[in-house]
Design a protein around this motif. Structure first.
Motif, short mmCIF file in Angstrom:
data_model
loop_
_atom_site.label_atom_id
_atom_site.label_comp_id
_atom_site.label_asym_id
_atom_site.label_seq_id
_atom_site.Cartn_x
_atom_site.Cartn_y
_atom_site.Cartn_z
N UNK A 37 74.23 -78.75 46.30
CA UNK A 37 74.90 -80.04 46.17
C UNK A 37 76.36 -79.78 45.82
N UNK A 38 77.27 -80.40 46.55
CA UNK A 38 78.69 -80.19 46.28
C UNK A 38 79.33 -81.53 45.91
N UNK A 39 79.92 -81.58 44.73
CA UNK A 39 80.55 -82.79 44.20
C UNK A 39 82.05 -82.54 44.16
N UNK A 40 82.82 -83.41 44.81
CA UNK A 40 84.27 -83.21 44.86
C UNK A 40 85.00 -84.52 44.57
N UNK A 41 86.04 -84.42 43.75
CA UNK A 41 86.90 -85.57 43.51
C UNK A 41 88.01 -85.59 44.55
N UNK A 42 88.64 -86.74 44.72
CA UNK A 42 89.72 -86.86 45.68
C UNK A 42 91.08 -86.59 45.06
N UNK A 43 92.11 -86.42 45.86
CA UNK A 43 93.44 -86.13 45.35
C UNK A 43 94.07 -87.33 44.65
N UNK A 44 94.94 -87.05 43.70
CA UNK A 44 95.68 -88.10 43.01
C UNK A 44 96.89 -88.49 43.86
N UNK A 45 97.17 -89.77 43.92
CA UNK A 45 98.22 -90.28 44.80
C UNK A 45 99.60 -89.80 44.40
N UNK A 47 100.44 -86.88 43.27
CA UNK A 47 100.60 -85.43 43.39
C UNK A 47 100.72 -85.08 44.87
N UNK A 48 101.93 -84.78 45.31
CA UNK A 48 102.21 -84.63 46.73
C UNK A 48 101.39 -83.55 47.41
N UNK A 49 101.16 -82.44 46.71
CA UNK A 49 100.49 -81.30 47.34
C UNK A 49 98.97 -81.29 47.12
N UNK A 50 98.46 -82.27 46.41
CA UNK A 50 97.05 -82.22 46.01
C UNK A 50 96.09 -82.44 47.17
N UNK A 51 96.50 -83.25 48.13
CA UNK A 51 95.63 -83.52 49.28
C UNK A 51 95.32 -82.23 50.04
N UNK A 52 96.33 -81.40 50.25
CA UNK A 52 96.12 -80.13 50.97
C UNK A 52 95.28 -79.16 50.14
N UNK A 53 95.48 -79.16 48.83
CA UNK A 53 94.69 -78.28 47.97
C UNK A 53 93.22 -78.69 47.98
N UNK A 54 92.97 -80.00 47.98
CA UNK A 54 91.59 -80.48 48.04
C UNK A 54 90.94 -80.08 49.37
N UNK A 55 91.69 -80.21 50.46
CA UNK A 55 91.16 -79.83 51.77
C UNK A 55 90.84 -78.34 51.82
N UNK A 56 91.74 -77.52 51.30
CA UNK A 56 91.52 -76.07 51.30
C UNK A 56 90.31 -75.70 50.45
N UNK A 76 87.03 -89.72 48.46
CA UNK A 76 88.33 -89.70 49.13
C UNK A 76 89.43 -90.21 48.22
N UNK A 77 89.07 -90.84 47.11
CA UNK A 77 90.05 -91.28 46.11
C UNK A 77 89.76 -90.55 44.81
N UNK A 78 90.75 -90.49 43.95
CA UNK A 78 90.57 -89.78 42.70
C UNK A 78 89.88 -90.67 41.67
N UNK A 79 88.74 -90.22 41.21
CA UNK A 79 87.97 -90.94 40.20
C UNK A 79 88.30 -90.44 38.81
N UNK A 80 88.68 -89.17 38.73
CA UNK A 80 88.96 -88.56 37.43
C UNK A 80 87.76 -87.77 36.95
N UNK A 81 88.03 -86.68 36.25
CA UNK A 81 86.96 -85.77 35.81
C UNK A 81 85.91 -86.48 34.96
N UNK A 82 86.35 -87.38 34.09
CA UNK A 82 85.43 -88.03 33.16
C UNK A 82 84.34 -88.81 33.89
#
Length: 317
Positions: A37-45, A47-56, A76-82
């Protein structure tokens, strides 16, 4: 170890750090879980480079090359770690009865998986146990002659649990006012300094002043059920995520980082030597409270005070 074949599902929490994710993924790849099972949060709006880091980071998951069912829960949106991690684990435990949980900076020793699976089976129906953790922070101190001991504290740097335990998780800590009023922490923690420490932690979490974590709530809810954690006598997890890119472990200098960042791991021997009793190891807990929780929280407090003073000074200029 060569005869061991992992049967337990693994839940892998990732975000935006491909360099650490790749190392943990490789450890999972060596264990070859049948279900990932893979759980991933989305990039924060903001943070300009975060979208590419999430994709990588997510692209690493596409490298699964063993017989494995990969089930993804990508936001696809940032929910936050909590909120992201508890919502992801709700999703996992709606589908399976038990799982091994690894975040993208928690590098396990290869024996960690067998340790978890063995004890998930042994304590599957034992309501006294809430979680199995891989991290040992006794700094080389061996408390018993058995393979593991029992603690009131749980840690999220590599762990495993069951649906029966996770279903008690309450993010909002609705029972905290009653627990505080009844002074039940005195019964759980015994010494007044620890009570004061955790009372403040829980109050700040309940009030929303600490709003980036979920593991304080997890500890609180395990205590509500009078449950214990299992801790290996050997450290099986190395946190490789300390640094500026981290969400919580941003410290890069000092004794805490020197001690707990990239802690060495060592194998645990099989068959496990099981303790013939289930009793909290008070001496170990007192050591962990003083050296890990209280010292780590002190660093966070100092850093917060310095940051506020800097912001106050800058606002005057």
């Amino acid at each position: 170890m060569s005869d061991f074949r992992l049967k337990t599902p693994v839940a892998f929490i990732i975000f935006k750090r491909p360099h650490t994710t790749e190392r943990v993924f490789e450890a999972i790849r060596q264990a070859k879980p049948p279900k990932l099972f893979v759980i991933a949060d989305g990039p924060r709006e903001d943070r300009a480079d975060e979208s590419e880091k999430c994709k990588a980071t997510r692209a690493i998951i596409d490298r699964v090359d063993w017989e494995c069912e990969v089930i993804k829960n990508y936001s696809e949106v940032n929910i936050g770690c909590a909120k992201r991690l508890p919502s992801g684990l709700d999703w996992v435990f709606n589908q399976v009865e038990e799982a091994i949980v690894l975040e993208d900076d928690c590098l396990p020793h290869s024996t960690f998986f067998q340790f978890c699976e063995t004890l998930l089976e042994r304590y599957r129906y034992d309501q006294r146990i809430c979680t199995i953790i891989g991290q040992n922070v006794q700094l080389g101190r061996k408390r018993t002659d058995y393979s593991y001991y029992f603690s009131i504290y749980n840690r999220c740097w590599g762990w495993a649990t069951w649906r029966r335990a996770w279903q008690n998780f309450d993010f909002d800590m609705k029972l905290w006012p009653e627990i505080k009023e009844s002074r039940f922490l005195d019964d759980i923690l015994i010494d007044s300094k620890s009570v004061k420490f955790w009372q403040q932690i829980f109050q700040d979490t309940y009030d929303g002043r600490i709003n980036t974590v979920w593991d304080y709530q997890w500890t609180f809810n395990c205590w509500l059920q009078n449950q214990l954690s299992i801790v290996p006598n050997n450290n099986l997890i190395s946190n490789i995520g300390f640094g500026n890119n981290a969400t919580h472990t941003k410290h890069t200098k000092g004794r805490f980082v020197k001690t707990y960042a990239n802690m060495p791991t060592e194998p645990i021997s099989f068959p496990l030597k099981h303790p013939p009793y289930i009793i909290r190891d008070l001496k170990s807990d007192r050591f962990m409270q003083k050296t890990f929780f209280e010292y780590g929280n002190l660093l966070t407090t100092i850093k917060s005070v310095i940051k506020k003073r800097i912001m106050k000074t800058e606002s005057k200029t």
